[in-house]
Design a protein around this motif. Sequence first.
Motif, PDB file in Angstrom:
ATOM      1  N   ARG A 185       1.215  -2.373  11.896  1.00 44.80           N
ATOM      2  CA  ARG A 185       1.400  -3.380  10.851  1.00 44.80           C
ATOM      3  C   ARG A 185       1.271  -4.803  11.402  1.00 44.80           C
ATOM      4  O   ARG A 185       1.091  -5.750  10.630  1.00 44.80           O
ATOM      5  CB  ARG A 185       2.781  -3.206  10.207  1.00 44.80           C
ATOM      6  N   ALA A 244      -3.117   2.197   3.714  1.00 46.07           N
ATOM      7  CA  ALA A 244      -4.345   2.239   2.914  1.00 46.07           C
ATOM      8  C   ALA A 244      -5.501   2.806   3.730  1.00 46.07           C
ATOM      9  O   ALA A 244      -6.330   3.558   3.214  1.00 46.07           O
ATOM     10  CB  ALA A 244      -4.685   0.847   2.403  1.00 46.07           C
ATOM     11  N   GLU A 245      -5.532   2.462   5.017  1.00 41.63           N
ATOM     12  CA  GLU A 245      -6.577   3.000   5.893  1.00 41.63           C
ATOM     13  C   GLU A 245      -6.423   4.506   6.050  1.00 41.63           C
ATOM     14  O   GLU A 245      -7.409   5.252   6.040  1.00 41.63           O
ATOM     15  CB  GLU A 245      -6.501   2.304   7.250  1.00 41.63           C
ATOM     16  N   SER A 295      -2.948   0.194   8.522  1.00 45.41           N
ATOM     17  CA  SER A 295      -2.243   0.215   7.247  1.00 45.41           C
ATOM     18  C   SER A 295      -2.217   1.643   6.717  1.00 45.41           C
ATOM     19  O   SER A 295      -2.993   2.499   7.156  1.00 45.41           O
ATOM     20  CB  SER A 295      -2.950  -0.691   6.226  1.00 45.41           C
ATOM     21  N   ASP A 313       0.798  -1.231   0.000  1.00 35.97           N
ATOM     22  CA  ASP A 313       0.000   0.000   0.000  1.00 35.97           C
ATOM     23  C   ASP A 313       0.827   1.275   0.000  1.00 35.97           C
ATOM     24  O   ASP A 313       0.279   2.377  -0.071  1.00 35.97           O
ATOM     25  CB  ASP A 313      -0.980   0.011   1.187  1.00 35.97           C
ATOM     26  N   THR A 314       2.153   1.148   0.058  1.00 35.81           N
ATOM     27  CA  THR A 314       2.997   2.339   0.196  1.00 35.81           C
ATOM     28  C   THR A 314       3.049   3.204  -1.071  1.00 35.81           C
ATOM     29  O   THR A 314       2.884   4.425  -0.983  1.00 35.81           O
ATOM     30  CB  THR A 314       4.416   1.945   0.630  1.00 35.81           C
ATOM     31  N   ALA A 340       1.041   3.806  -3.609  1.00 31.13           N
ATOM     32  CA  ALA A 340      -0.180   4.584  -3.841  1.00 31.13           C
ATOM     33  C   ALA A 340      -0.383   5.624  -2.748  1.00 31.13           C
ATOM     34  O   ALA A 340      -0.829   6.749  -3.016  1.00 31.13           O
ATOM     35  CB  ALA A 340      -1.388   3.655  -3.917  1.00 31.13           C
ATOM     36  N   ALA A 341      -0.050   5.260  -1.517  1.00 33.32           N
ATOM     37  CA  ALA A 341      -0.227   6.198  -0.410  1.00 33.32           C
ATOM     38  C   ALA A 341       0.676   7.414  -0.568  1.00 33.32           C
ATOM     39  O   ALA A 341       0.227   8.566  -0.443  1.00 33.32           O
ATOM     40  CB  ALA A 341       0.056   5.499   0.919  1.00 33.32           C
TER      41      ALA A 341
END
Length: 238
Positions: free
Chosen positions: A202, A227-228, A225, A104-105, A107-108
């Motif tokens: 994590r 993403a959250e 995460s 998810d990194t 995109a974040a």
Amino acid sequence: MLDLHRYRALTFDCYGTLIDWERGILAFVEPWLAARGAPHEPERILATFSEVETVRQQEDPAAPYPVILERCFHDICARLGVPSDSASARAFGASVGDWPPFPDTPAAMAMFHGRFVTGIVSNVDDASLARSIAAIGTAPDFTVTAQQIRSYKPARPHFDRMLEVLAGRGIGRHEVLHVAQSLFHDIAPCRALGIACCWVNRHAHRGGQGATPEAHAVPDHSVTSLAELVALARIQTD
């Protein structure tokens, strides 16, 4: 409720938060031990790493991180009863840039870029961090590394430098949210310095401490995460 409208800057720990350092550590150490007939459970390897890394950083805070890792490799092997060698230790020290980002990194960090001033506050050297940033794909607005300040978190110089850089951009302490996985390295010093912090837990779905020493600091906010955190930012800023 985490209100992201309060913040102009998001700063991040890197290894454990953006980069899956446990996966990277195990990708090197597990097969190395197995090839020598000395396999060990992953949690044992990571727990041993967490113990020796902190000692090595505190005893020589001016040492570059690859050198710290070389020393850690020798220590891990000694504790696990396996002879080590200098070539393998050097290879482990040079492996940081091969440690993968969490899924998810990328995109974040792409999403946060431009919406906030972003920074990475890390216990590594500049060259290793540059390789990790290239793997992530989006560069932060600034970095603070152990190499730059000759100190290792949880000591406060990283955070003093971070606040200094942000002050130069007209951003005050109360406008910063520090995002990190390690209660020991990041959340505890942030709480002591009055810096708002968000814990990225994590290990929420698997438990244990992994490669991070145990600590009992209480974060201002927590997510499981990046993403959250991204989902929350989209709701609040779109």
